[in-house]
Write an enzyme that holds these catalytic residues in place. Structure first.
Site, PDB file in Angstrom:
ATOM      1  N   LYS B  17       0.858  -1.195   0.000  1.00 58.93           N
ATOM      2  CA  LYS B  17       0.000   0.000   0.000  1.00 58.93           C
ATOM      3  C   LYS B  17       0.887   1.235   0.000  1.00 58.93           C
ATOM      4  O   LYS B  17       1.622   1.486   0.954  1.00 58.93           O
ATOM      5  CB  LYS B  17      -0.924  -0.028   1.213  1.00 58.93           C
ATOM      6  CG  LYS B  17      -1.973  -1.138   1.149  1.00 58.93           C
ATOM      7  CD  LYS B  17      -2.921  -1.073   2.343  1.00 58.93           C
ATOM      8  CE  LYS B  17      -3.803  -2.308   2.443  1.00 58.93           C
ATOM      9  NZ  LYS B  17      -5.001  -2.280   1.630  1.00 58.93           N
ATOM     10  N   CYS B  81      -8.460  -7.631 -14.802  1.00 65.68           N
ATOM     11  CA  CYS B  81      -7.336  -8.315 -14.160  1.00 65.68           C
ATOM     12  C   CYS B  81      -6.347  -8.865 -15.176  1.00 65.68           C
ATOM     13  O   CYS B  81      -5.242  -9.276 -14.822  1.00 65.68           O
ATOM     14  CB  CYS B  81      -7.844  -9.453 -13.286  1.00 65.68           C
ATOM     15  SG  CYS B  81      -9.025  -8.897 -12.063  1.00 65.68           S
ATOM     16  N   GLY B 116      -9.861   1.302  -0.158  1.00 61.60           N
ATOM     17  CA  GLY B 116     -10.226  -0.019   0.385  1.00 61.60           C
ATOM     18  C   GLY B 116     -11.617  -0.469  -0.014  1.00 61.60           C
ATOM     19  O   GLY B 116     -12.342   0.259  -0.703  1.00 61.60           O
ATOM     20  N   ARG B 188     -13.250 -12.549   9.179  1.00 62.59           N
ATOM     21  CA  ARG B 188     -14.647 -12.121   8.984  1.00 62.59           C
ATOM     22  C   ARG B 188     -15.195 -12.510   7.604  1.00 62.59           C
ATOM     23  O   ARG B 188     -14.444 -12.567   6.627  1.00 62.59           O
ATOM     24  CB  ARG B 188     -14.784 -10.615   9.222  1.00 62.59           C
ATOM     25  CG  ARG B 188     -14.156  -9.733   8.187  1.00 62.59           C
ATOM     26  CD  ARG B 188     -14.272  -8.266   8.626  1.00 62.59           C
ATOM     27  NE  ARG B 188     -13.421  -7.415   7.827  1.00 62.59           N
ATOM     28  CZ  ARG B 188     -13.823  -6.812   6.701  1.00 62.59           C
ATOM     29  NH1 ARG B 188     -15.036  -7.004   6.235  1.00 62.59           N
ATOM     30  NH2 ARG B 188     -12.988  -6.048   6.027  1.00 62.59           N
ATOM     31  N   CYS B 199      -9.591 -13.866   0.351  1.00 61.80           N
ATOM     32  CA  CYS B 199      -9.698 -12.850  -0.687  1.00 61.80           C
ATOM     33  C   CYS B 199      -8.348 -12.158  -0.834  1.00 61.80           C
ATOM     34  O   CYS B 199      -7.678 -11.883   0.160  1.00 61.80           O
ATOM     35  CB  CYS B 199     -10.740 -11.797  -0.311  1.00 61.80           C
ATOM     36  SG  CYS B 199     -12.349 -12.476   0.132  1.00 61.80           S
ATOM     37  N   CYS B 200      -7.952 -11.867  -2.083  1.00 63.80           N
ATOM     38  CA  CYS B 200      -6.685 -11.184  -2.275  1.00 63.80           C
ATOM     39  C   CYS B 200      -6.767  -9.783  -1.678  1.00 63.80           C
ATOM     40  O   CYS B 200      -7.831  -9.181  -1.644  1.00 63.80           O
ATOM     41  CB  CYS B 200      -6.332 -11.126  -3.763  1.00 63.80           C
ATOM     42  SG  CYS B 200      -7.569 -10.284  -4.764  1.00 63.80           S
TER      43      CYS B 200
END
Ligand code: ZN
Lengths: 125, 380
Positions: B17, B81, B116, B188, B199-200
């Site tokens: 990030k 992608c 995000g 979660r 999840c990526c």
């Protein structure tokens, strides 16, 4: 896209029927995606019952959605697949469902919006 | 007449990030690294193909302006992608056809600019406007696969555990922390049955490649990595039944790639496949015929897809651990394959690797299995 409401308040699913090759699709599209015909394409009512192929209850989505919500693919009795919101009550893979309506999005809080929601047969209100 | 095509330069910046960095500043170091890796004078580059999904107009020009590599044809390519694997495909085609001898491929994405959450999909699409999000699409694949083949929650979670373990060995990976099946299952819920650790992660990154004809390759490196197959296809639109447990687009692309390369799945030592979500990797084992239909869970459990197994799948950590700045993914997969085939992969080196494969597929739109799929097969 919102489902159309008939005078009797029953849900109508207006899709495409191609008389050239027999293909059907939902929602309506002006050109047949199977045989590319244009002139032979017309609006047609889809059956409003089907079975659940797969579904998921979603806990992360863009802000406009009220979480959690359940979406999935319903295979109508004529073979057309419909992506839709689903009522999680009584749901399962292969469950028989019928087209109904409900308020599912966060936007609806300010401006109530009725949207297509499939519900499990036997769980009718 | 066509010519053979090789990769002579590979570079990438560690995925992570980097909200403070511009897209251009994110990517130019990867380009420089690829140029240096090839030992090439930048003036030899005749054209550039830049893949990005959300980079905005003129991404390639913005990046190459930073290093003075301009005045050449620069083509920006969006294919979700598969953006930079599509760029790689067109770069390979341009060299294979004899149009150019040396071209540059860039893959770049800055997802932190969205702050995000799930990927912002195109609202014009009918499913998206009605609430489809990428995790839900894969969640439905998982649910249906579990329903038909008896895959368990634990087997599904094991994909994340394996790829995190691989990512731990990759200094360029975004997630460098091991995890356990229990931790994965307790994270979660995002779209049931998928949990957060299946999840990526969202992140930023860039990767670059120098592609050239076999004729000029020896001018730059003694160990060019040959491209045996470069396949690109799109999904087939259908208004009716689609089998979510097997990706038609990847299966069809794989068949084309095997034919072009003249080899089959048994020859592959390592494969970087599109594990955007845990279930995806399992489905791709089968699409590439690394194992039979319905056996992916057992294949993983028995260790066939990790180091020492039949085919090391996602030695880089894959999208789940290395990260998935989506437009950068295809190019970054190619960088990993090149490093593996050169024996430069350090702690995560696949021993004796001779044949590698990369696979990037994506695009969640109504009526398609996936929008695009690009597969490459490489040999040392
Ligand atoms: Zn037709």
């Amino acid at each position: 896209m919102n489902p159309e409401m008939s005078p009797s308040s029953e849900v109508r699913l207006v899709g495409m029927h191609c008389t050239a090759c027999g293909a059907m699709a939902y929602p309506f599209q002006a050109v047949c995606p199977i045989c590319m015909a244009e002139d032979e394409v017309a609006e047609a009512d889809m059956p409003t019952t089907g079975t659940v192929y797969a579904y998921s209850t979603v806990h992360a989505a863009p802000k406009k959605w009220r979480l959690p919500y359940t979406i999935g693919y319903v295979d109508l009795s004529n073979g057309v697949r419909v992506f839709s919101h689903l009522d999680p009550k009584g749901l399962g893979v292969g469950a028989a469902v019928y087209a109904s309506t409900g308020i599912v999005s966060g936007e609806a809080v300010e401006e109530p919006r009725t949207q297509l929601v499939f519900k499990a047969v036997g769980d009718a209100k | 007449m066509t010519t053979g095509v090789s990769v002579v330069g590979a570079g990438m910046v560690p995925f992570g990030k980097f909200p403070e960095r511009s897209l251009a500043d994110l990517a130019w170091p990867a380009v420089k690294q690829a140029l240096n890796d090839a030992g090439i004078d930048p003036r030899r580059v005749q054209a550039a193909f830049c893949g990005t999904a959300f980079g905005g107009m003129m991404s390639g020009q913005r990046i190459l302006g930073r290093i003075g590599l301009t005045g050449i044809p620069i083509t920006n390519m969006e294919n979700a992608c598969s953006a930079s694997s599509t760029a790689l495909h067109h770069a390979v085609s341009s060299v294979r056809s004899g149009q150019y001898d040396v071209v540059l491929v860039i893959g770049v994405e800055k997802l932190t600019k969205f702050g995000g959450g799930t990927l912002p999909l195109e609202e014009e699409d009918w499913e998206v406007s009605n609430g489809m999000v990428m995790p839900a699409l894969y969640a439905m694949r998982a649910q249906r696969y579990m329903h038909e083949f008896g895959l368990t929650d634990r087997q599904l979670a094991l994909v994340s555990v394996k790829n995190r373990r691989h990512g731990l060995l990759n200094p360029d990976a975004q997630m460098r922390k091991e995890t356990t099946v229990e931790e994965v299952l307790a994270s979660r819920p995002i779209a049931e049955p998928l949990t957060l650790l299946q999840c990526c992660p969202a992140g930023d990154g860039a990767a670059a490649l120098i592609i050239c004809s076999d004729k000029v390759a020896p001018q730059f490196r003694t160990d060019p990595v040959r491209i045996l197959a470069s396949d690109l296809t799109s999904g087939k639109y259908t208004p009716g039944f689609r089998d979510l447990t097997t990706p038609e687009i990847t299966r069809r692309g794989a068949a084309e790639a095997w034919e072009h390369a003249g080899i089959g799945p048994d020859a592959v030592d390592l494969a970087e496949v599109h594990d955007a979500f845990s279930i995806a990797e399992l489905i791709y084992y089968e699409a590439f015929d690394f194992c039979a239909r319905g056996e992916a869970g057992a294949f993983l459990e028995q260790g066939h897809s990790t180091f020492g197994g039949k085919v090391v799948v996602n030695p880089s950590g894959g999208l789940l651990a290395k990260g998935h700045p989506i437009g950068a993914t295809g190019a970054a997969q190619a960088v990993e394959v090149v490093r593996q085939l050169r024996g430069e992969a350090g702690e995560r080196q696949v021993e004796g690797a001779r044949i590698g494969l990369s696979h990037a597929t994506g695009g969640g739109i109504a009526g398609f299995d996936h929008g695009a799929c690009s597969i490459h097969i490489y040999a040392r």
